[in-house]
Design a protein around this motif. Structure first.
Motif, PDB file in Angstrom:
ATOM      1  N   ALA A   3       0.865  -1.134  -0.003  1.00  0.00           N
ATOM      2  CA  ALA A   3       0.166  -0.143  -0.011  1.00  0.00           C
ATOM      3  C   ALA A   3       0.867   1.265   0.069  1.00  0.00           C
ATOM      4  O   ALA A   3       0.597   2.304  -0.664  1.00  0.00           O
ATOM      5  CB  ALA A   3      -0.972  -0.004   1.063  1.00  0.00           C
ATOM      6  N   LEU A   7       1.101   4.024  -2.971  1.00  0.00           N
ATOM      7  CA  LEU A   7       0.939   5.550  -2.564  1.00  0.00           C
ATOM      8  C   LEU A   7       2.018   6.308  -3.041  1.00  0.00           C
ATOM      9  O   LEU A   7       1.787   7.344  -3.769  1.00  0.00           O
ATOM     10  CB  LEU A   7       0.728   5.728  -1.248  1.00  0.00           C
ATOM     11  CG  LEU A   7       0.558   7.059  -0.583  1.00  0.00           C
ATOM     12  CD1 LEU A   7      -0.678   7.674  -1.396  1.00  0.00           C
ATOM     13  CD2 LEU A   7       0.678   7.527   0.638  1.00  0.00           C
ATOM     14  N   ALA A  36      -3.315  12.847   4.486  1.00  0.00           N
ATOM     15  CA  ALA A  36      -2.701  11.732   3.934  1.00  0.00           C
ATOM     16  C   ALA A  36      -1.400  11.538   4.168  1.00  0.00           C
ATOM     17  O   ALA A  36      -0.885  10.374   4.582  1.00  0.00           O
ATOM     18  CB  ALA A  36      -2.935  11.747   2.260  1.00  0.00           C
ATOM     19  N   ALA A  43       2.232   5.315   9.381  1.00  0.00           N
ATOM     20  CA  ALA A  43       2.795   4.050   8.903  1.00  0.00           C
ATOM     21  C   ALA A  43       4.241   3.766   8.896  1.00  0.00           C
ATOM     22  O   ALA A  43       4.659   2.801   9.396  1.00  0.00           O
ATOM     23  CB  ALA A  43       2.252   3.761   7.210  1.00  0.00           C
ATOM     24  N   ASP A  54      -0.700  -3.600   6.830  1.00  0.00           N
ATOM     25  CA  ASP A  54      -1.456  -3.084   5.767  1.00  0.00           C
ATOM     26  C   ASP A  54      -2.812  -2.361   6.097  1.00  0.00           C
ATOM     27  O   ASP A  54      -3.041  -1.477   5.385  1.00  0.00           O
ATOM     28  CB  ASP A  54      -1.251  -4.159   4.687  1.00  0.00           C
ATOM     29  CG  ASP A  54       0.162  -4.003   4.225  1.00  0.00           C
ATOM     30  OD1 ASP A  54       0.758  -3.113   4.229  1.00  0.00           O
ATOM     31  OD2 ASP A  54       0.220  -5.172   3.281  1.00  0.00           O
ATOM     32  N   ARG A  55      -3.687  -3.324   6.577  1.00  0.00           N
ATOM     33  CA  ARG A  55      -4.923  -3.022   6.607  1.00  0.00           C
ATOM     34  C   ARG A  55      -5.283  -1.781   7.519  1.00  0.00           C
ATOM     35  O   ARG A  55      -6.363  -0.962   7.338  1.00  0.00           O
ATOM     36  CB  ARG A  55      -5.813  -4.258   7.432  1.00  0.00           C
ATOM     37  CG  ARG A  55      -5.862  -5.417   6.672  1.00  0.00           C
ATOM     38  CD  ARG A  55      -6.500  -6.465   7.251  1.00  0.00           C
ATOM     39  NE  ARG A  55      -6.532  -7.710   6.368  1.00  0.00           N
ATOM     40  CZ  ARG A  55      -7.059  -8.732   6.536  1.00  0.00           C
ATOM     41  NH1 ARG A  55      -7.384  -9.021   8.037  1.00  0.00           N
ATOM     42  NH2 ARG A  55      -7.067 -10.098   5.850  1.00  0.00           N
ATOM     43  N   PHE A  57      -3.135   0.612   7.807  1.00  0.00           N
ATOM     44  CA  PHE A  57      -2.802   1.708   7.093  1.00  0.00           C
ATOM     45  C   PHE A  57      -3.603   2.117   6.109  1.00  0.00           C
ATOM     46  O   PHE A  57      -4.012   3.183   6.209  1.00  0.00           O
ATOM     47  CB  PHE A  57      -1.432   1.442   6.289  1.00  0.00           C
ATOM     48  CG  PHE A  57      -1.025   2.559   5.399  1.00  0.00           C
ATOM     49  CD1 PHE A  57      -0.702   3.706   5.928  1.00  0.00           C
ATOM     50  CD2 PHE A  57      -1.295   2.157   4.014  1.00  0.00           C
ATOM     51  CE1 PHE A  57      -0.229   4.589   4.727  1.00  0.00           C
ATOM     52  CE2 PHE A  57      -0.739   3.165   2.936  1.00  0.00           C
ATOM     53  CZ  PHE A  57      -0.481   4.421   3.368  1.00  0.00           C
ATOM     54  N   VAL A  58      -4.420   1.286   5.407  1.00  0.00           N
ATOM     55  CA  VAL A  58      -5.186   1.579   4.455  1.00  0.00           C
ATOM     56  C   VAL A  58      -6.379   2.427   5.109  1.00  0.00           C
ATOM     57  O   VAL A  58      -7.126   3.107   4.758  1.00  0.00           O
ATOM     58  CB  VAL A  58      -5.726   0.411   3.545  1.00  0.00           C
ATOM     59  CG1 VAL A  58      -7.121   0.757   2.609  1.00  0.00           C
ATOM     60  CG2 VAL A  58      -4.647   0.043   2.773  1.00  0.00           C
ATOM     61  N   ILE A  59      -6.939   1.526   6.350  1.00  0.00           N
ATOM     62  CA  ILE A  59      -8.225   2.491   7.208  1.00  0.00           C
ATOM     63  C   ILE A  59      -7.929   3.482   7.532  1.00  0.00           C
ATOM     64  O   ILE A  59      -8.610   4.452   7.636  1.00  0.00           O
ATOM     65  CB  ILE A  59      -8.631   1.208   8.232  1.00  0.00           C
ATOM     66  CG1 ILE A  59      -9.048  -0.003   7.568  1.00  0.00           C
ATOM     67  CG2 ILE A  59      -9.725   1.819   9.192  1.00  0.00           C
ATOM     68  CD1 ILE A  59     -10.387   0.244   6.577  1.00  0.00           C
ATOM     69  N   SER A  60      -6.623   3.608   7.938  1.00  0.00           N
ATOM     70  CA  SER A  60      -6.228   4.878   8.813  1.00  0.00           C
ATOM     71  C   SER A  60      -6.100   5.919   7.685  1.00  0.00           C
ATOM     72  O   SER A  60      -6.495   7.124   7.784  1.00  0.00           O
ATOM     73  CB  SER A  60      -4.863   4.809   9.154  1.00  0.00           C
ATOM     74  OG  SER A  60      -4.365   6.224   9.629  1.00  0.00           O
ATOM     75  N   PHE A  61      -5.607   5.874   6.494  1.00  0.00           N
ATOM     76  CA  PHE A  61      -5.516   6.579   5.226  1.00  0.00           C
ATOM     77  C   PHE A  61      -6.839   7.177   4.746  1.00  0.00           C
ATOM     78  O   PHE A  61      -7.050   8.399   4.629  1.00  0.00           O
ATOM     79  CB  PHE A  61      -4.656   5.903   4.186  1.00  0.00           C
ATOM     80  CG  PHE A  61      -4.400   6.722   3.051  1.00  0.00           C
ATOM     81  CD1 PHE A  61      -3.319   7.741   2.801  1.00  0.00           C
ATOM     82  CD2 PHE A  61      -5.360   6.717   1.983  1.00  0.00           C
ATOM     83  CE1 PHE A  61      -2.964   8.269   2.019  1.00  0.00           C
ATOM     84  CE2 PHE A  61      -5.038   7.557   0.742  1.00  0.00           C
ATOM     85  CZ  PHE A  61      -3.970   8.601   1.005  1.00  0.00           C
ATOM     86  N   ILE A  62      -7.757   6.203   4.642  1.00  0.00           N
ATOM     87  CA  ILE A  62      -9.105   6.641   4.276  1.00  0.00           C
ATOM     88  C   ILE A  62      -9.688   7.344   5.074  1.00  0.00           C
ATOM     89  O   ILE A  62     -10.408   8.601   4.850  1.00  0.00           O
ATOM     90  CB  ILE A  62      -9.631   5.287   3.856  1.00  0.00           C
ATOM     91  CG1 ILE A  62      -9.119   4.674   2.510  1.00  0.00           C
ATOM     92  CG2 ILE A  62     -11.358   5.571   3.317  1.00  0.00           C
ATOM     93  CD1 ILE A  62      -9.743   3.338   2.102  1.00  0.00           C
TER      94      ILE A  62
END
Length: 110
Positions: A3, A7, A36, A43, A54-55, A57-62
């Motif tokens: 991820a 990015l 972002a 991360a 990874d999960r 990070f993606v949830i935190s980012f969104i």
């Protein structure tokens, strides 16, 4: 880690292609970028602390980007958009500097 690489590749491609940003999103873009960046540095900090996921990070980012954008949108609807945008950027800026200092401490202690 895929991820984070995705990015970084997306940012590099965006720099060279220079896409047109819809007028509707232009007032919110600075807040989105800061949110972002906060997620990315969070991360990196968790990677150095050996707790990266990874999960997460993606949830935190969104969630960071959506929450910051929705707060500024709410501020615009209430007529205090610039004040709320400043508050969001200050809070995320504090988190960014906190993450950077933690990363720096980890690098120099190793």
């Amino acid at each position: 880690m895929a991820a984070v690489l995705g990015l970084i590749i997306g940012v590099v491609v965006g720099i060279f292609i220079r896409p047109d940003i819809p007028i509707v999103l232009q007032p919110y873009l600075p807040v989105m970028v800061v949110a972002a960046l906060d997620a990315l540095l969070g991360a990196a900090r968790s990677f150095f602390e050996r707790s990266f996921s990874d999960r997460v990070f993606v949830i935190s980012f969104i969630s960071n980007v959506l929450t910051a954008t929705l707060l500024v949108l709410l501020g615009n609807q209430l007529g205090v958009g610039s004040q709320l945008q400043t508050a969001v950027i200050v809070v995320l800026g504090i988190r960014i500097f906190s993450n950077v200092s933690s990363i720096r401490r980890f690098i120099f202690q190793s």
